[in-house]
Scaffold this motif. Structure first.
Motif, PDB file in Angstrom:
ATOM      1  N   THR A  55       0.872  -1.177   0.000  1.00 25.23           N
ATOM      2  CA  THR A  55       0.000   0.000   0.000  1.00 25.23           C
ATOM      3  C   THR A  55       0.903   1.219   0.000  1.00 25.23           C
ATOM      4  N   SER A  56       0.593   2.201  -0.858  1.00 23.51           N
ATOM      5  CA  SER A  56       1.437   3.400  -0.922  1.00 23.51           C
ATOM      6  C   SER A  56       0.649   4.597  -0.431  1.00 23.51           C
ATOM      7  N   LYS A  57       1.355   5.675  -0.195  1.00 21.83           N
ATOM      8  CA  LYS A  57       0.686   6.902   0.213  1.00 21.83           C
ATOM      9  C   LYS A  57      -0.309   7.337  -0.859  1.00 21.83           C
ATOM     10  N   GLY A  58       0.074   7.126  -2.121  1.00 18.09           N
ATOM     11  CA  GLY A  58      -0.819   7.484  -3.222  1.00 18.09           C
ATOM     12  C   GLY A  58      -2.147   6.738  -3.124  1.00 18.09           C
ATOM     13  N   ASP A  59      -2.094   5.452  -2.742  1.00 16.73           N
ATOM     14  CA  ASP A  59      -3.328   4.668  -2.585  1.00 16.73           C
ATOM     15  C   ASP A  59      -4.231   5.302  -1.533  1.00 16.73           C
ATOM     16  N   LEU A  60      -3.588   5.749  -0.428  1.00 12.83           N
ATOM     17  CA  LEU A  60      -4.379   6.325   0.667  1.00 12.83           C
ATOM     18  C   LEU A  60      -5.055   7.619   0.215  1.00 12.83           C
ATOM     19  N   ARG A  61      -4.351   8.385  -0.599  1.00  8.61           N
ATOM     20  CA  ARG A  61      -4.909   9.655  -1.071  1.00  8.61           C
ATOM     21  C   ARG A  61      -6.058   9.410  -2.040  1.00  8.61           C
ATOM     22  N   GLU A  62      -5.856   8.440  -2.929  1.00  8.50           N
ATOM     23  CA  GLU A  62      -6.869   8.195  -3.961  1.00  8.50           C
ATOM     24  C   GLU A  62      -8.177   7.701  -3.374  1.00  8.50           C
ATOM     25  N   THR A  63      -8.091   7.089  -2.205  1.00 13.55           N
ATOM     26  CA  THR A  63      -9.308   6.534  -1.613  1.00 13.55           C
ATOM     27  C   THR A  63      -9.935   7.498  -0.603  1.00 13.55           C
ATOM     28  N   PHE A  64      -9.406   8.745  -0.552  1.00 13.03           N
ATOM     29  CA  PHE A  64      -9.918   9.750   0.382  1.00 13.03           C
ATOM     30  C   PHE A  64     -11.415   9.965   0.174  1.00 13.03           C
TER      31      PHE A  64
END
Lengths: 435, 129
Positions: free
Chosen positions: A62-71
């Motif tokens: 899991t990347s930081k980008g994944d966390l942002r995209e699922t905001f």
């Protein structure tokens, strides 16, 4: 020792517990979070494939980008109604990252932060001044819950207002301070300049994190305050502060392995590396309920220390952070981190001004230039003095980095900054392919 | 005053323009340069205005004490003066000559270590003529 049994669990039992918890967590995420289910399906893996801890490598990162995209709620693993608190990381680029806590998550958070403060000797009689920010940033609340868990008295002063911080420390006899390391130094400097003396304070320890710092800076803080300064580690994506911390040995940070499973991987290939090898730290939240992350790429570079610690805790330790994965430079085959340069500048100048690493390639030979901003304290109108300063920095850099670097002094504020942060690296080694 | 000059094309011109814009006149000037940086040393009509103008430009400055001496324009004129400092254990960190000397007098700007009492040494030695 707080929670002695959990912290001194024999390794085989700890690993068995981690495997149980990993399986349960993977199962929950597979069933409840469509994002994770899709990722696992992409990797042709199901929670049933986790037969040993080594099988974790089959799970997706899991990347930081994944966390942002699922905001904001894409990674929620419980009903929204079970969430009792949220924090958010300050998104310097793009959307922020949400950490949503259930009642159970808050209790784990309080527990791991209580262990953290307990490692530095804090107990029910102590007065803990929490000068981390309270708010969406998780630092203030994390330290608060930990101190509360120990039955200590908390002063939730939050960040800022330096004079009031010091006056409060003096008035109440604060014994433990929680803030960023740079603020601890600033407080000491301000105290000196404004007539406070050592006898005004009863402080004995401090818990510093939320930004990278060096051993040289630790010495400065400990000398300035006459305290033990402990490095604490955490990140909003996992729980906030409380992923790991230093014990009294101050030799690596114990990870709370019953809650967070660590791996070290090659930052380029993602291939797991054996314990003791330097690479990117990857963490899995084994017990989180609200927004647990699976194999989160922290981008922090360190290695796992497996030698038994004299303190008796059986968890593996991480060496204090050595840099960020995308900040690592390889120059003439040697790994270089900006933090190493920072350490040298602290030693030779007493302060960390702004600096920048410029890497270039001339006739297949890499060169490193370290630009350091000049300031009034360093300046002498004697050419010899300034050249001697350059040479001293270069000699220290050679010793620290193992390669020759050139020191160039530049004008104050001339190093390019974006969003207040200096741009630390310029790499001009472009590989041009003839067409 | 002395000014740190980083090794960037046009930096000296920029410094001189800023001083001119601030109405600062340069009485003397010299530049010491190395491979990687330079130091401008100058005596100016208004040091406060000069420092303020250069602070705004973002360069590092310092105001230092220098000794300005008129030296007889003959062989050995400077040697006598430097000998006085040498005998007294005062070191000469740098020296440069003012552009507008006359036929029988040269004007020298000297930075000494220590600088205190340097003038008294010369007066006592009677070398100033």
């Amino acid at each position: 020792m707080r929670s002695r049994e959990a912290q001194t669990l024999p390794t085989d039992r700890l690993r068995a517990m981690q495997l149980d918890r990993l399986r349960a967590q993977a199962r929950r995420l597979f069933e409840r979070v469509p994002f994770y289910r899709a990722r696992m399906e992409d990797c042709n893996v199901t929670p049933d494939d986790l037969r040993t801890l080594a099988d974790i490598a089959r799970l997706p990162f899991t990347s930081k980008g994944d966390l942002r995209e699922t905001f904001p709620w894409g990674l929620l693993a419980v009903d929204r109604g079970e969430i009792v608190e949220t924090h958010m990381s300050s998104g310097t680029t793009g959307k922020p990252v949400v950490d949503a806590y259930t009642r159970g998550d808050l209790s784990v958070w309080g527990e791991v932060m209580a262990r953290t403060l307990d490692m530095g000797g804090v107990g029910a009689d102590d007065i803990v001044q929490v000068a981390y920010g309270y708010g969406l940033f998780a630092g203030g609340f994390g330290a608060h819950y930990g101190a509360e868990g120990l039955g200590a008295m908390v002063i939730p002063i939050s960040s800022g207002n330096t004079h009031r911080q010091l006056q409060t420390m003096a008035d109440f006899g604060t014994t433990a301070l929680c803030c960023t390391p740079s603020y601890a130094l600033y407080l000491a400097e301000y105290a000196r300049e404004h007539g406070f003396t050592a006898s005004d304070f009863k402080i004995k320890c401090g818990f510093f994190g939320a930004e990278p710092w060096s051993d040289a800076m630790r010495t400065q803080i400990e000398d300035a305050w006459g305290i033990r300064a402990y490095d604490i580690y955490g990140l909003a994506e996992l729980i906030g502060p409380g992923v790991g911390s230093e014990c009294a040995e101050q030799d690596g940070l114990h990870l709370y392995e019953d809650h967070f499973y660590p791996e070290i991987v090659d930052p380029e290939t993602g291939v797991p590396l054996p314990d003791g090898e330097k690479g990117e730290l990857v963490l899995t939240a084994l017990t989180r309920e609200g927004t647990p992350v699976l194999r989160y790429r922290t981008r922090d570079v360190t290695y796992l220390m497996t030698e038994p610690c004299p303190c008796g805790r059986t968890s593996r330790r991480i060496h204090r952070l050595m840099g960020r994965a995308h900040d690592m430079l390889i120059i003439r085959g040697v790994n270089i981190f900006p933090s190493q340069v920072e350490e040298v500048l602290l030693r030779t100048r007493g302060v960390v001004g702004q600096y920048q690493l410029v890497v270039d390639r001339e006739r297949a030979m890499d060169s490193l230039e370290v630009r350091v901003e000049m300031d009034a304290a360093m300046f002498s109108d004697d050419v010899g003095d300034v050249m001697a300063l350059e040479r001293r920095i270069e000699a220290e850099l050679k010793g620290q980095l193992g390669i020759q670097a050139t020191c160039v002094l530049v004008n104050p504020k001339s190093i390019e900054r974006s969003e207040g942060k200096a741009k630390r690296i310029i790499d001009r080694r472009e590989v041009t392919t003839p067409v | 005053m002395s000014v740190f000059l980083e090794n960037e094309p046009g930096i000296l011109a920029e410094v001189l323009h800023r001083l001119a814009d601030a109405g600062v006149n340069l009485h003397t000037m010299s530049v010491a340069e190395t491979e990687r940086f330079g130091i401008l040393r100058t005596m100016v009509s208004d040091p406060d205005a000069a420092v303020a103008a250069l602070d705004e430009l973002g360069v590092v400055t310092m105001v230092v004490d220098v000794l300005v001496v008129e030296v007889p324009n003959r062989p050995g004129g400077l040697a006598e003066i430097v000998q006085v400092f040498s005998d007294a254990g005062v070191s000469v960190r740098y020296v440069y000559a003012e552009m507008g000397g006359t036929a029988d007098r040269a004007v020298l700007i000297m930075r000494l270590n220590p600088s205190e009492g340097a003038l008294t040494l010369l007066l006592d030695a009677g070398v100033l003529g």
